[in-house]
Design an enzyme around this catalytic site. Structure first.
Site, PDB file in Angstrom:
ATOM      1  N   LYS A 120     128.786 -47.733  52.838  1.00  0.00           N
ATOM      2  CA  LYS A 120     128.776 -49.179  52.371  1.00  0.00           C
ATOM      3  C   LYS A 120     129.813 -49.953  52.450  1.00  0.00           C
ATOM      4  O   LYS A 120     129.830 -51.030  52.738  1.00  0.00           O
ATOM      5  CB  LYS A 120     128.260 -48.876  50.792  1.00  0.00           C
ATOM      6  CG  LYS A 120     128.207 -50.111  49.966  1.00  0.00           C
ATOM      7  CD  LYS A 120     128.145 -49.687  48.500  1.00  0.00           C
ATOM      8  CE  LYS A 120     127.271 -48.680  48.158  1.00  0.00           C
ATOM      9  NZ  LYS A 120     126.769 -48.598  46.886  1.00  0.00           N
ATOM     10  N   LYS A 132     134.689 -41.808  45.009  1.00  0.00           N
ATOM     11  CA  LYS A 132     133.645 -42.108  43.510  1.00  0.00           C
ATOM     12  C   LYS A 132     134.215 -41.028  42.576  1.00  0.00           C
ATOM     13  O   LYS A 132     134.832 -39.867  43.065  1.00  0.00           O
ATOM     14  CB  LYS A 132     132.217 -41.779  44.015  1.00  0.00           C
ATOM     15  CG  LYS A 132     131.236 -42.521  42.875  1.00  0.00           C
ATOM     16  CD  LYS A 132     130.926 -43.650  43.452  1.00  0.00           C
ATOM     17  CE  LYS A 132     130.222 -44.429  42.309  1.00  0.00           C
ATOM     18  NZ  LYS A 132     129.599 -45.739  42.463  1.00  0.00           N
ATOM     19  N   GLY A 171     133.637 -49.752  38.129  1.00  0.00           N
ATOM     20  CA  GLY A 171     132.567 -49.288  37.294  1.00  0.00           C
ATOM     21  C   GLY A 171     131.310 -48.804  38.013  1.00  0.00           C
ATOM     22  O   GLY A 171     131.352 -48.758  39.089  1.00  0.00           O
ATOM     23  N   ASP A 172     130.522 -48.138  37.099  1.00  0.00           N
ATOM     24  CA  ASP A 172     129.425 -47.789  37.741  1.00  0.00           C
ATOM     25  C   ASP A 172     128.258 -47.460  36.489  1.00  0.00           C
ATOM     26  O   ASP A 172     128.772 -48.184  35.368  1.00  0.00           O
ATOM     27  CB  ASP A 172     129.313 -46.416  38.431  1.00  0.00           C
ATOM     28  CG  ASP A 172     128.175 -46.006  39.195  1.00  0.00           C
ATOM     29  OD1 ASP A 172     127.830 -46.636  40.209  1.00  0.00           O
ATOM     30  OD2 ASP A 172     127.211 -45.178  38.637  1.00  0.00           O
ATOM     31  N   ASN A 247     124.082 -53.716  34.003  1.00  0.00           N
ATOM     32  CA  ASN A 247     124.674 -54.547  34.889  1.00  0.00           C
ATOM     33  C   ASN A 247     123.980 -55.117  36.085  1.00  0.00           C
ATOM     34  O   ASN A 247     123.876 -56.204  36.104  1.00  0.00           O
ATOM     35  CB  ASN A 247     126.190 -53.906  35.405  1.00  0.00           C
ATOM     36  CG  ASN A 247     126.935 -55.043  36.331  1.00  0.00           C
ATOM     37  OD1 ASN A 247     126.882 -54.919  37.511  1.00  0.00           O
ATOM     38  ND2 ASN A 247     127.661 -55.887  35.803  1.00  0.00           N
ATOM     39  N   SER A 384     134.583 -56.548  44.662  1.00  0.00           N
ATOM     40  CA  SER A 384     135.762 -55.752  44.291  1.00  0.00           C
ATOM     41  C   SER A 384     136.821 -55.763  45.331  1.00  0.00           C
ATOM     42  O   SER A 384     138.109 -55.885  45.052  1.00  0.00           O
ATOM     43  CB  SER A 384     135.421 -54.329  44.154  1.00  0.00           C
ATOM     44  OG  SER A 384     134.915 -53.865  42.862  1.00  0.00           O
TER      45      SER A 384
HETATM   46  P1  NDP Z   1     124.584 -49.430  33.683  1.00  0.00           P
HETATM   47  O1  NDP Z   1     125.130 -48.286  32.913  1.00  0.00           O
HETATM   48  O2  NDP Z   1     125.051 -51.052  33.419  1.00  0.00           O
HETATM   49  O3  NDP Z   1     122.982 -49.607  33.540  1.00  0.00           O
HETATM   50  C1  NDP Z   1     122.197 -48.437  34.109  1.00  0.00           C
HETATM   51  C2  NDP Z   1     120.711 -48.809  33.491  1.00  0.00           C
HETATM   52  O4  NDP Z   1     119.975 -47.666  34.192  1.00  0.00           O
HETATM   53  C3  NDP Z   1     120.582 -48.770  32.200  1.00  0.00           C
HETATM   54  O5  NDP Z   1     119.540 -49.514  31.758  1.00  0.00           O
HETATM   55  C4  NDP Z   1     120.077 -47.269  32.057  1.00  0.00           C
HETATM   56  O6  NDP Z   1     119.334 -46.898  30.971  1.00  0.00           O
HETATM   57  C5  NDP Z   1     119.479 -46.736  33.314  1.00  0.00           C
HETATM   58  N1  NDP Z   1     119.707 -45.448  33.618  1.00  0.00           N
HETATM   59  C6  NDP Z   1     120.631 -44.851  34.134  1.00  0.00           C
HETATM   60  N2  NDP Z   1     120.446 -43.586  34.241  1.00  0.00           N
HETATM   61  C7  NDP Z   1     119.149 -43.310  34.014  1.00  0.00           C
HETATM   62  C8  NDP Z   1     118.100 -42.265  34.143  1.00  0.00           C
HETATM   63  N3  NDP Z   1     118.644 -41.128  34.465  1.00  0.00           N
HETATM   64  N4  NDP Z   1     116.755 -42.432  33.643  1.00  0.00           N
HETATM   65  C9  NDP Z   1     116.451 -43.649  33.553  1.00  0.00           C
HETATM   66  N5  NDP Z   1     117.343 -44.761  33.393  1.00  0.00           N
HETATM   67  C10 NDP Z   1     118.618 -44.679  33.584  1.00  0.00           C
HETATM   68  O7  NDP Z   1     124.685 -49.197  35.475  1.00  0.00           O
HETATM   69  P2  NDP Z   1     124.775 -50.332  36.666  1.00  0.00           P
HETATM   70  O8  NDP Z   1     123.756 -51.230  36.426  1.00  0.00           O
HETATM   71  O9  NDP Z   1     126.211 -50.618  37.018  1.00  0.00           O
HETATM   72  O10 NDP Z   1     124.132 -49.496  37.657  1.00  0.00           O
HETATM   73  C11 NDP Z   1     122.863 -49.071  38.072  1.00  0.00           C
HETATM   74  C12 NDP Z   1     122.612 -48.741  39.201  1.00  0.00           C
HETATM   75  O11 NDP Z   1     123.437 -49.285  40.483  1.00  0.00           O
HETATM   76  C13 NDP Z   1     123.422 -47.185  39.716  1.00  0.00           C
HETATM   77  O12 NDP Z   1     122.538 -46.516  40.553  1.00  0.00           O
HETATM   78  C14 NDP Z   1     124.700 -47.544  40.316  1.00  0.00           C
HETATM   79  O13 NDP Z   1     125.303 -46.403  40.972  1.00  0.00           O
HETATM   80  C15 NDP Z   1     124.426 -48.704  41.119  1.00  0.00           C
HETATM   81  N6  NDP Z   1     125.474 -49.714  41.619  1.00  0.00           N
HETATM   82  C16 NDP Z   1     126.220 -50.003  40.606  1.00  0.00           C
HETATM   83  C17 NDP Z   1     127.244 -51.037  41.126  1.00  0.00           C
HETATM   84  C18 NDP Z   1     128.078 -51.896  40.096  1.00  0.00           C
HETATM   85  O14 NDP Z   1     128.684 -52.552  40.569  1.00  0.00           O
HETATM   86  N7  NDP Z   1     127.820 -51.737  38.730  1.00  0.00           N
HETATM   87  C19 NDP Z   1     127.532 -51.220  42.449  1.00  0.00           C
HETATM   88  C20 NDP Z   1     126.617 -50.582  43.460  1.00  0.00           C
HETATM   89  C21 NDP Z   1     125.609 -50.013  42.787  1.00  0.00           C
HETATM   90  P3  NDP Z   1     119.762 -45.886  29.626  1.00  0.00           P
HETATM   91  O15 NDP Z   1     120.990 -47.012  28.965  1.00  0.00           O
HETATM   92  O16 NDP Z   1     118.846 -45.590  28.783  1.00  0.00           O
HETATM   93  O17 NDP Z   1     120.463 -44.832  30.345  1.00  0.00           O
END
Ligand code: NDP
Length: 452
Positions: A120, A132, A171-172, A247, A384
């Site tokens: 990526k 990571k 973050g993640d 996010n 980033s």
């Molecule tokens: P957040 O913590 O902000 O949000 C995660 C969301 O996904 C929440 O709604 C959460 O629900 C849900 N979720 C997480 N784990 C599970 C699970 N096991 N089953 C069901 N729902 C789940 O994270 P992000 O939005 O930052 O990240 C989301 C995805 O995007 C991840 O795969 C991350 O690796 C990817 N990503 C993020 C980036 C970033 O800039 N933040 C960059 C590139 C990729 P709940 O609160 O109930 O757990």
């Protein structure tokens, strides 16, 4: 044996070896399979890669750190979590990749994410290596003070492994602006350095880039729009299903609306909401970002247009495009079949590896445009890297300038993936295009830098 079949059998042998060396790491094995399965044509065309043992070196992280994270809750009880940082590949620049705080985190999960991150980051063209990290800490239901103590303890070990020229976390899942603030504060306290470039995703008032919070979601929508454009369509008037409500999901929904599309779902681990009028972003942000609540509370307050489906999956809701934005393996073959039955045109991965291999193959076989995460969600890490550039120059860019750069980068990534797929005989296959294009950039740098 032809050259092509020789490289295929080398890769088969390597995959067996990787399975043997990394038992009980199913997510990492899944990610490694997904990449290696597409590399045969490039290894056949460039025998010097195989001679230099490039794939063997790429699948082995340069460094893996595992550490104890003890912390006290508000009642004084001691908890012990496990911290990880996998520094996977630094051929193109300092290790770069987020930190995930979620109870499902283990070494295999961090390795899968770090491995994806190598390709990526290479696709962004911005000179960043892949890494990571994270912890099996669960921030849900924890007070701010508990999260702060956890972050301080986590950084008390992590600080010795990172730095603006070494390794730059972000973050993640479970790590947003609040956590980055506590982590940065502890790093600054321990090192006595204002080293803004050591972490990205910082607050805009203290070194963070504008548009970084929005970048992953916005970038994924731009990638989906580029895939549709390639087919002579656009986003205007399309209905979208989005999973997650963190996010990535929130800013995906925001950008869809800005481009004239309508997101009708969001979800969390308790179930999903379908809102026939379209998700009300102000209410969703209030529930998730301000109150740190659950999506059922959105449905309760939204009125008759919305309903909460406990335990359900958004993929059963009819839509033109699907943007999985929660977590890995959240969209399986049955979900893909449901999307196809409902006439989906494009699926673009905001999350990392949200679609299972079976789902990806089914979508591609059915002619659905499929954008793999390592290309489609690269907007976050790209901004980033722009944050690092601003920190280095001690300046900050306007939101308009960052968004313009993000748009250019996402369009470039789309073009690169599309053209690479064509060049290697897989037109329209963005998975092959992304894997080979990312691989070539890292492999050429590794080749030039010798066997290290
Ligand atoms: P957040 O913590 O902000 O949000 C995660 C969301 O996904 C929440 O709604 C959460 O629900 C849900 N979720 C997480 N784990 C599970 C699970 N096991 N089953 C069901 N729902 C789940 O994270 P992000 O939005 O930052 O990240 C989301 C995805 O995007 C991840 O795969 C991350 O690796 C990817 N990503 C993020 C980036 C970033 O800039 N933040 C960059 C590139 C990729 P709940 O609160 O109930 O757990």
């Amino acid at each position: 044996m032809t050259t092509r079949s020789a490289s295929t059998s080398t890769l088969d042998h390597l995959l067996t070896e990787i399975e043997h060396r990394n038992p009980a790491q199913p997510e990492f094995l899944q990610a490694a399979h997904e990449v290696l399965e597409t590399l045969a044509p490039v290894l056949a065309a460039r025998p010097e890669y195989a001679e230099a043992g490039l794939v063997e070196r790429l699948v082995e992280p340069e460094r893996q750190v595992i550490f104890r994270v003890p912390w006290q809750d508000d009642r004084g009880r001691v908890h012990v979590n496990r911290g990880f940082r996998v520094e996977f590949n630094s051929a193109l620049g300092p290790y770069k990749g987020g930190l995930r705080f979620h109870p499902s985190v283990d070494l295999g999960v961090i390795k899968f994410l770090g491995f994806e991150q190598i390709f990526k980051n290479a696709l962004t063209g911005l000179g960043i290596g892949g890494g990571k990290g994270g912890s099996d800490f669960d921030p849900h239901g924890r007070s701010d003070a508990e999260v702060m103590r956890f972050c301080q303890s986590f950084m008390t070990e992590l600080y010795r492994h990172i730095g603006e020229h070494t390794d730059v976390p972000a973050g993640d899942i479970g790590v947003g602006g609040r956590e980055i603030g506590y982590l940065f504060g502890q790093y600054r306290r321990i090192t006595n350095r204002w080293e803004a470039g050591v972490l990205t995703g910082k607050g805009a008032g203290w070194g963070g880039s504008l548009i970084r919070p929005e970048a992953t979601g916005y970038g994924n929508v731009l990638f989906a729009a580029a895939m549709l454009r390639e087919r002579g369509e656009d986003l205007e008037g399309q209905t979208a299903v989005v999973s997650g409500s963190g996010n990535v999901a929130i800013y995906t929904i925001e950008k869809l609306a800005a481009l004239g599309a309508n997101a009708v779902t969001c979800s969390d681990s308790s179930g999903y909401v379908v809102d026939e009028k379209g998700i009300d972003l102000g209410l969703l942000k209030q529930v998730k970002e301000v109150e740190r609540g659950r999506v059922d509370s959105y449905a309760e307050r939204r009125g008759s247009s919305a309903r909460f489906v406990p335990g359900g999956r958004v993929w059963e809701v009819p839509a033109d495009i699907a943007l999985p934005s929660a977590t890995q393996n959240e969209l399986d073959e049955n979900d893909a079949a449901a999307l196809i039955r409902n006439g989906v045109k494009a699926v673009s991965e905001g999350a990392n590896m949200p679609a299972t291999p079976e789902a990806v193959h089914l979508l591609q076989r059915s002619g659905v445009a499929f954008g793999p995460g390592k290309a489609a969600n690269a907007g976050g890490v790209a901004v980033s890297a722009l944050e690092m550039a601003q920190n280095h120059a001690r300046t900050s860019w306007t939101a308009a300038r960052v968004e313009e750069e993000l748009t250019r980068i996402m369009n470039d990534i789309h073009t690169t993936c599309h053209e690479t797929a064509e060049r290697y005989g897989a037109p329209g296959d963005y998975v092959t295009g992304a894997n080979i294009a990312g691989f070539e950039r890292v492999a050429d740098a590794m080749l030039a830098q010798g066997v290290i």
